[in-house]
Write an enzyme that holds these catalytic residues in place. Structure first.
Site, short mmCIF file in Angstrom:
data_model
loop_
_atom_site.label_atom_id
_atom_site.label_comp_id
_atom_site.label_asym_id
_atom_site.label_seq_id
_atom_site.Cartn_x
_atom_site.Cartn_y
_atom_site.Cartn_z
N ASP A 1 -0.50 4.25 0.84
CA ASP A 1 -1.06 5.22 1.79
C ASP A 1 -0.40 5.10 3.16
O ASP A 1 0.15 4.06 3.52
CB ASP A 1 -2.58 5.05 1.91
N HIS B 1 0.84 -1.20 0.00
CA HIS B 1 0.00 0.00 0.00
C HIS B 1 0.87 1.24 0.00
O HIS B 1 1.94 1.28 0.62
CB HIS B 1 -0.97 0.01 1.18
N GLU C 1 -5.16 1.03 2.58
CA GLU C 1 -4.95 -0.11 3.48
C GLU C 1 -5.07 0.33 4.92
O GLU C 1 -5.57 -0.40 5.77
CB GLU C 1 -3.57 -0.71 3.24
N GLU C 2 -4.66 1.56 5.18
CA GLU C 2 -4.69 2.09 6.54
C GLU C 2 -6.10 2.52 6.95
O GLU C 2 -6.37 2.69 8.14
CB GLU C 2 -3.73 3.28 6.67
N ASP D 1 6.22 1.63 7.29
CA ASP D 1 4.89 1.12 6.93
C ASP D 1 4.27 1.93 5.80
O ASP D 1 3.54 2.87 6.05
CB ASP D 1 4.00 1.16 8.17
N GLU E 1 4.49 -6.05 4.14
CA GLU E 1 4.31 -5.47 5.48
C GLU E 1 5.58 -5.64 6.32
O GLU E 1 6.29 -6.64 6.19
CB GLU E 1 3.14 -6.14 6.20
N HIS F 1 3.64 3.71 12.68
CA HIS F 1 2.67 4.76 13.02
C HIS F 1 3.18 5.70 14.11
O HIS F 1 2.39 6.45 14.69
CB HIS F 1 1.33 4.16 13.44
#
EC number: 3.5.1.18
Length: 367
Positions: free
Chosen positions: A69, A67, A128-129, A98, A157, A342
């Site tokens: 995003d 992903h 995805e997030e 990430d 991931e 994150h």
């Protein structure tokens, strides 16, 4: 065709403020690099999904997936989260771990393929997030409708825990959310005999409810545990008993427990009470056979490049790998260390990104 180094690609990707579901132009940049690949755009409800694909021969189809995003950066960064800073062997920026590092490594790896007896593809989503409703799953539905699903998939991931190379994810736990509401009769606190206090009813059995293990787990899954995340009831006054109390909970379930098991447990535990129960299955557990070709070949490449023998696990949260499993595609996950996911000052090791690129290249060459 100009060769793009993975670090060059990563540095550019990190500049895009691709907060879900906005790619902020990242896909245009990737398209420029992979301009000799077939490009399929699958956009729905504001979500962009792009498949880059090239067929070299009649053999198997390997899909690399990820992903573009990222989550919002928040405050407290030591540098601009969208102006990548390279310092002491690390790159600091939102999405560094990430998972733009893996996306950059994948782009570099697939762009350099010269010979492969099959098809190589790269599936990327901008959601995805977030809710992930119209992301990877939508792209796979499209491929299924054309009979073009991949045979194997690698999702990038960040899987490694303490040392790069230590973990390959071969499955994921499912996620079931629930709300249990115990109903009572509101009344004056001074007259408890005229009330039915739902908090007392809940509390009488709560020790058996909170933290309950539905199974003992197995070689790949931890026990499916009921985790309480919120309790609410009453009007925040001291002289009125509540009419109801609600408990919000989550179960990260193994392949030994499903929603019916949870429902039956709660029905039995509170069978003499007036209650309502709502369960929502957010994702189902899956497990790829450890002897699958994608797991074994990926493990060999990881050991060869990193010098570390990876363990096969299913821990952590959910990921888009579950959608490949849903479409019966053997899937494994491997990426960089995940210690800053994150987080403020998210970072990734330059050395890890370079090794990850070599692992993906080696996987393709030796598949």
């Amino acid at each position: 065709m100009r060769h793009f180094d993975s670090m060059e690609i990563l540095n550019e990707l990190l500049k895009f403020q691709s907060i879900t579901p906005d790619d902020d132009g990242a896909f245009n940049y990737i398209s420029m690099i992979l301009n000799d690949f077939e490009e399929i755009n699958i956009d729905k409800n504001g979500v962009k999904n792009v498949i880059f694909r090239k067929t070299f021969g009649p053999g198997v189809h390997i899909c690399f997936a990820g992903h573009i995003d990222v989550v919002k950066p928040g405050i407290g960064w030591d540098s601009d989260p969208f102006d990548p800073l390279q310092k002491d062997g690390f790159i600091y920026a939102r999405g560094a771990q990430d998972m733009k590092s893996a996306v950059a490594s994948m782009i570099c790896a697939v762009s350099g393929v010269q010979n492969f007896n099959g098809t190589i593809s790269l599936l990327l989503t901008s959601d995805e997030e977030g809710d992930a409703v119209f992301g990877t799953r939508e792209a796979l539905k499209f491929l299924q409708s054309r009979g073009e699903l991949p045979d194997f998939a690698v999702v990038g991931e960040p899987t490694c825990e303490t040392v790069f190379g230590d973990t390959i994810k071969v499955g994921r736990r499912g996620s079931i959310n629930g709300i249990l509401r115990i109903n009572g009769i509101q009344g004056h606190v001074a007259y408890p005999n005229k009330c039915v206090n739902p908090v007392h009813i809940l509390a009488s059995k709560f020790a058996n409810f909170a933290g309950h293990d539905f199974d003992n787990g197995n070689d790949f899954f931890e026990p499916s545990k009921l985790v309480v995340v919120d309790i609410r009831g009453g009007m925040q006054v001291c002289n009125v008993t509540p009419s109801d109390v609600s408990v919000m909970f989550n179960v990260r379930n193994s392949n030994l427990t499903d929603a019916n098991d949870i429902k039956n447990f709660i029905n039995d535990l509170y069978k003499d009470c007036d209650f309502d129960l709502n369960l929502k299955v957010s994702s189902n557990p899956f497990l790829t056979d450890k002897n699958s070709k994608i797991v074994q070949k990926l493990s060999q490449s990881v050991q060869k490049i990193s010098g570390v023998c990876p363990v096969f696990t299913t821990g952590g949260g959910t990921s888009d790998a579950r959608y490949f499993a849903e479409f019966n595609v053997d899937v494994a996950e491997f990426g960089v260390i995940n210690d800053r996911l994150h987080a403020v000052n998210e970072r990734v090791s330059v050395n890890e990104v370079q090794k990850l690129t070599e692992i993906y290249k080696d996987l393709i060459e030796n598949f």
